[in-house]
Design a protein around this motif. Structure first.
Motif, PDB file in Angstrom:
ATOM      1  N   HIS A 238     -58.523 -26.897  -3.220  1.00 16.43           N
ATOM      2  CA  HIS A 238     -57.422 -27.807  -2.930  1.00 16.43           C
ATOM      3  C   HIS A 238     -57.922 -29.246  -2.901  1.00 16.43           C
ATOM      4  CE1 HIS A 238     -54.049 -29.692  -0.920  1.00 16.43           C
ATOM      5  NE2 HIS A 238     -53.342 -28.575  -1.097  1.00 16.43           N
ATOM      6  N   SER A 239     -57.244 -30.112  -3.638  1.00 17.51           N
ATOM      7  CA  SER A 239     -57.713 -31.488  -3.764  1.00 17.51           C
ATOM      8  C   SER A 239     -57.584 -32.288  -2.477  1.00 17.51           C
ATOM      9  CB  SER A 239     -56.948 -32.204  -4.886  1.00 17.51           C
ATOM     10  OG  SER A 239     -55.575 -32.328  -4.549  1.00 17.51           O
ATOM     11  N   GLY A 240     -56.687 -31.873  -1.590  1.00 19.84           N
ATOM     12  CA  GLY A 240     -56.516 -32.615  -0.345  1.00 19.84           C
ATOM     13  C   GLY A 240     -57.252 -32.024   0.833  1.00 19.84           C
ATOM     14  N   ALA A 241     -57.561 -30.727   0.753  1.00 19.50           N
ATOM     15  CA  ALA A 241     -58.090 -30.034   1.928  1.00 19.50           C
ATOM     16  C   ALA A 241     -59.607 -29.882   1.928  1.00 19.50           C
ATOM     17  CB  ALA A 241     -57.441 -28.644   2.021  1.00 19.50           C
ATOM     18  N   VAL A 242     -60.256 -30.045   0.766  1.00 20.62           N
ATOM     19  CA  VAL A 242     -61.699 -29.803   0.683  1.00 20.62           C
ATOM     20  C   VAL A 242     -62.445 -31.138   0.621  1.00 20.62           C
ATOM     21  CG1 VAL A 242     -63.556 -28.703  -0.620  1.00 20.62           C
ATOM     22  CG2 VAL A 242     -61.301 -27.617  -0.488  1.00 20.62           C
ATOM     23  N   PRO A 243     -63.272 -31.443   1.612  1.00 20.64           N
ATOM     24  CA  PRO A 243     -63.997 -32.717   1.622  1.00 20.64           C
ATOM     25  C   PRO A 243     -65.121 -32.747   0.599  1.00 20.64           C
ATOM     26  CG  PRO A 243     -64.647 -31.400   3.503  1.00 20.64           C
ATOM     27  CD  PRO A 243     -63.525 -30.657   2.836  1.00 20.64           C
ATOM     28  N   HIS A 244     -65.656 -33.937   0.413  1.00 15.46           N
ATOM     29  CA  HIS A 244     -66.655 -34.201  -0.620  1.00 15.46           C
ATOM     30  C   HIS A 244     -67.842 -33.250  -0.548  1.00 15.46           C
ATOM     31  CE1 HIS A 244     -70.051 -36.399  -2.528  1.00 15.46           C
ATOM     32  NE2 HIS A 244     -69.118 -36.900  -3.335  1.00 15.46           N
ATOM     33  N   GLU A 245     -68.382 -33.044   0.643  1.00 12.37           N
ATOM     34  CA  GLU A 245     -69.625 -32.288   0.765  1.00 12.37           C
ATOM     35  C   GLU A 245     -69.465 -30.797   0.483  1.00 12.37           C
ATOM     36  OE1 GLU A 245     -68.179 -32.912   5.102  1.00 12.37           O
ATOM     37  OE2 GLU A 245     -68.080 -33.919   3.136  1.00 12.37           O
ATOM     38  N   TYR A 246     -68.204 -30.310   0.457  1.00 10.35           N
ATOM     39  CA  TYR A 246     -67.983 -28.888   0.211  1.00 10.35           C
ATOM     40  C   TYR A 246     -67.459 -28.601  -1.203  1.00 10.35           C
ATOM     41  CZ  TYR A 246     -68.455 -28.579   5.271  1.00 10.35           C
ATOM     42  OH  TYR A 246     -68.913 -28.670   6.554  1.00 10.35           O
ATOM     43  N   ARG A 247     -67.274 -29.628  -1.974  1.00  6.05           N
ATOM     44  CA  ARG A 247     -66.692 -29.441  -3.302  1.00  6.05           C
ATOM     45  C   ARG A 247     -67.740 -29.002  -4.320  1.00  6.05           C
ATOM     46  NH1 ARG A 247     -61.774 -33.490  -4.715  1.00  6.05           N
ATOM     47  NH2 ARG A 247     -60.812 -33.527  -2.645  1.00  6.05           N
ATOM     48  N   GLN A 248     -67.269 -28.234  -5.316  1.00  8.47           N
ATOM     49  CA  GLN A 248     -68.049 -27.905  -6.515  1.00  8.47           C
ATOM     50  C   GLN A 248     -67.226 -28.394  -7.715  1.00  8.47           C
ATOM     51  OE1 GLN A 248     -68.326 -23.731  -4.778  1.00  8.47           O
ATOM     52  NE2 GLN A 248     -70.145 -23.757  -6.126  1.00  8.47           N
ATOM     53  N   ASP A 249     -67.194 -29.704  -7.841  1.00 15.27           N
ATOM     54  CA  ASP A 249     -66.288 -30.383  -8.781  1.00 15.27           C
ATOM     55  C   ASP A 249     -66.942 -30.480 -10.157  1.00 15.27           C
ATOM     56  OD1 ASP A 249     -64.902 -32.455 -10.245  1.00 15.27           O
ATOM     57  OD2 ASP A 249     -63.926 -33.002  -8.359  1.00 15.27           O
ATOM     58  N   ALA A 250     -66.364 -29.781 -11.123  1.00 12.99           N
ATOM     59  CA  ALA A 250     -66.944 -29.735 -12.464  1.00 12.99           C
ATOM     60  C   ALA A 250     -66.831 -31.075 -13.187  1.00 12.99           C
ATOM     61  CB  ALA A 250     -66.266 -28.636 -13.289  1.00 12.99           C
ATOM     62  N   VAL A 251     -65.753 -31.817 -12.946  1.00 17.70           N
ATOM     63  CA  VAL A 251     -65.576 -33.095 -13.630  1.00 17.70           C
ATOM     64  C   VAL A 251     -66.584 -34.131 -13.148  1.00 17.70           C
ATOM     65  CG1 VAL A 251     -64.043 -35.089 -13.850  1.00 17.70           C
ATOM     66  CG2 VAL A 251     -63.176 -32.796 -14.317  1.00 17.70           C
ATOM     67  N   PHE A 252     -66.760 -34.237 -11.828  1.00 22.01           N
ATOM     68  CA  PHE A 252     -67.746 -35.190 -11.329  1.00 22.01           C
ATOM     69  C   PHE A 252     -69.162 -34.803 -11.773  1.00 22.01           C
ATOM     70  CE2 PHE A 252     -64.566 -36.734  -8.187  1.00 22.01           C
ATOM     71  CZ  PHE A 252     -64.696 -38.089  -8.470  1.00 22.01           C
ATOM     72  N   ALA A 253     -69.440 -33.511 -11.829  1.00 25.69           N
ATOM     73  CA  ALA A 253     -70.751 -33.071 -12.298  1.00 25.69           C
ATOM     74  C   ALA A 253     -70.964 -33.475 -13.754  1.00 25.69           C
ATOM     75  CB  ALA A 253     -70.883 -31.562 -12.145  1.00 25.69           C
ATOM     76  N   MET A 254     -69.934 -33.268 -14.566  1.00 23.08           N
ATOM     77  CA  MET A 254     -70.058 -33.643 -15.973  1.00 23.08           C
ATOM     78  C   MET A 254     -70.146 -35.150 -16.126  1.00 23.08           C
ATOM     79  SD  MET A 254     -70.461 -32.333 -18.896  1.00 23.08           S
ATOM     80  CE  MET A 254     -70.837 -33.276 -20.366  1.00 23.08           C
ATOM     81  N   ALA A 255     -69.417 -35.892 -15.296  1.00 24.00           N
ATOM     82  CA  ALA A 255     -69.496 -37.349 -15.341  1.00 24.00           C
ATOM     83  C   ALA A 255     -70.904 -37.829 -15.008  1.00 24.00           C
ATOM     84  CB  ALA A 255     -68.481 -37.962 -14.387  1.00 24.00           C
ATOM     85  N   ASP A 256     -71.545 -37.174 -14.046  1.00 29.62           N
ATOM     86  CA  ASP A 256     -72.937 -37.516 -13.728  1.00 29.62           C
ATOM     87  C   ASP A 256     -73.829 -37.353 -14.957  1.00 29.62           C
ATOM     88  OD1 ASP A 256     -72.291 -38.014 -11.083  1.00 29.62           O
ATOM     89  OD2 ASP A 256     -73.056 -36.103 -10.324  1.00 29.62           O
TER      90      ASP A 256
END
Length: 428
Positions: A238-256
């Motif tokens: 959930h984009s609103g319920a999961v804070p930064h430190e618990y995310r496994q965000d594929a887009v941010f990983a690919m952006a890195d």
């Protein structure tokens, strides 16, 4: 002879117009590999070559050869040419320019009453645009590689045509060719029978146009290290319920990963290395992703090209190390396999020098440069046949309907081609 080449300008322009008329598709042209559009172009060139008195033949892969017989046929021959297929709704000059230039050069020799010592063979190859028309496991440039005996084991069946869903073997068979002959060998083009290969091609980038120079002399064709079907797997949440430190965000990983590659590219370019890097086919799962979901998957492709093998190896090491680091930091799994490697193909120094001397002798401005795109010439070089390339200035790039090669520039490049072909084959 040079005057005879110049006098053939109207002929060359008419051939281009005929090819366009036979394959027009909306704003551009489509000459699909191993289908009707490509075949019509081959038939048209074969008819013109026969009309010049050349000996025309078609090999087991469907490649066209038109032989201008020399006085000493026992000597290794020279080949010139390129391909006649196009991308979907592409331009009229990519590939075809090399075939028309070879035809024009030979026609000029005949007009001038010249007959070379060695045979000169004009070739039109099939399926150079393999990345457009074939998916599955293949190494590209299927026509020239088939003739040179360099198809991979099983490639006749693992290369799948996008228009039909059928493998290369079936496409060749249905077109009337003989894939079994390719499979059992020996190679159709034996390196011992050929002294060299010279290919004219439009430049596919903006360098000659921006520098106001009509002709390029190619020093080498960049190798390519590619991730064709990369993937980042994270976790949808959930984009609103999961804070930064618990995310496994594929887009941010690919952006890195993208930004790391861009930074390393800039660093190596500043150090004088030849390098281009492209990230493409960058997509989330549209049917699953939404504004309120943390994206759990990104599919991507990476294309790294250089004339330097050390640069390519270094970029692969950087890519893999950075991917492992991002996996640990972002909690994702990053897949880079299968990883394809195509080595750089330097052009033959003696031929590069001959082309430079030919341009200088004719008073034609030229630029010595690398080829960023792949071409049939690299397959000849890889097979041990000396190869060289001439680029023609071409505005608005290639692989699009807006290719804007001027016939005057084409004729300048064709003069260089004819000059060097005669120097190599005429009195050799």
């Amino acid at each position: 002879m040079d005057a005879a080449v110049v006098a053939r300008e109207t002929f060359a322009a008419s051939v281009f117009e005929s090819l366009r008329a036979d394959s027009v598709d909306g704003p551009g042209v489509t000459r699909t590999s191993y289908m009707a559009g490509e075949q019509r172009a081959h038939d048209a060139v074969a008819e013109l070559a026969s009309g010049l008195g050349l000996a025309v033949s078609v090999d087991a892969a469907g490649n066209l050869a038109a032989r201008f017989a020399g006085r000493r046929p026992e000597l290794p021959a020279w080949i010139t040419g390129s391909h006649l297929d196009s991308v979907h709704v592409g331009g009229n000059f990519d590939g075809a320019a090399g075939v028309v230039a070879g035809l024009t050069a030979i026609a000029a020799m005949i007009d001038a009453g010249l007959r070379p010592q060695r045979d000169i063979v004009l070739m039109a190859f099939r399926a150079e645009e393999s990345s457009t028309w074939f998916v599955g496991r293949h190494g590209g440039h299927l026509g020239s590689r088939a003739a040179l005996g360099s198809l991979w084991e099983g490639e006749l069946d693992s290369a799948i045509h996008v228009a039909t869903g059928r493998p290369l073997r079936a496409m060749m068979t249905e077109a009337g060719f003989d894939p079994g002959r390719i499979e059992t060998g020996p190679s159709i083009l034996n390196p011992a029978d050929y002294a060299g290969y010279i290919e004219l091609h439009i430049e596919q980038g903006p360098i000659l146009e921006n520098r106001a120079i009509p002709v390029g002399i190619v020093t080498g064709i960049r190798g390519a290290y590619r991730v064709r079907n990369g993937r980042v797997l994270g976790a949808y949440s959930h984009s609103g319920a999961v804070p930064h430190e618990y995310r496994q965000d594929a887009v941010f990983a690919m952006a890195d990963l993208v930004m790391a590659l861009d930074g390393e590219w800039a660093r190596r370019r500043a150090a004088g290395e030849d390098l281009v890097v492209t990230v493409g086919k960058f997509a989330t799962e549209a049917e699953r992703h939404s504004l309120t979901k943390v994206p759990g998957q990104v599919d991507f492709a990476i294309d790294i090209r250089s004339q330097g093998r050390d640069t390519l190896d270094g970029m692969e090491t950087f890519l893999r190390d950075k991917a492992r680091m991002i996996e640990a930091q972002r909690g994702v799994a990053l897949t880079l396999e299968p990883f394809d490697r195509s080595s750089p193909s330097p052009m033959a120094p003696l031929l590069v020098a001959a082309l430079q001397e030919g341009a200088e002798g004719l008073g034609i401005p030229y630029l010595t440069m690398a080829s960023g795109g792949g071409h049939d010439a690299q397959d000849f070089a890889d097979a041990g046949i000396p190869a060289a390339m001439i680029f023609v200035r071409n505005d608005k790039g290639s692989h699009n309907p807006n290719e804007a090669m001027e016939i005057a520039d084409f004729m300048q490049a064709t003069r260089v081609l004819a000059n060097v072909l005669w120097a190599m084959a005429g009195e050799a």
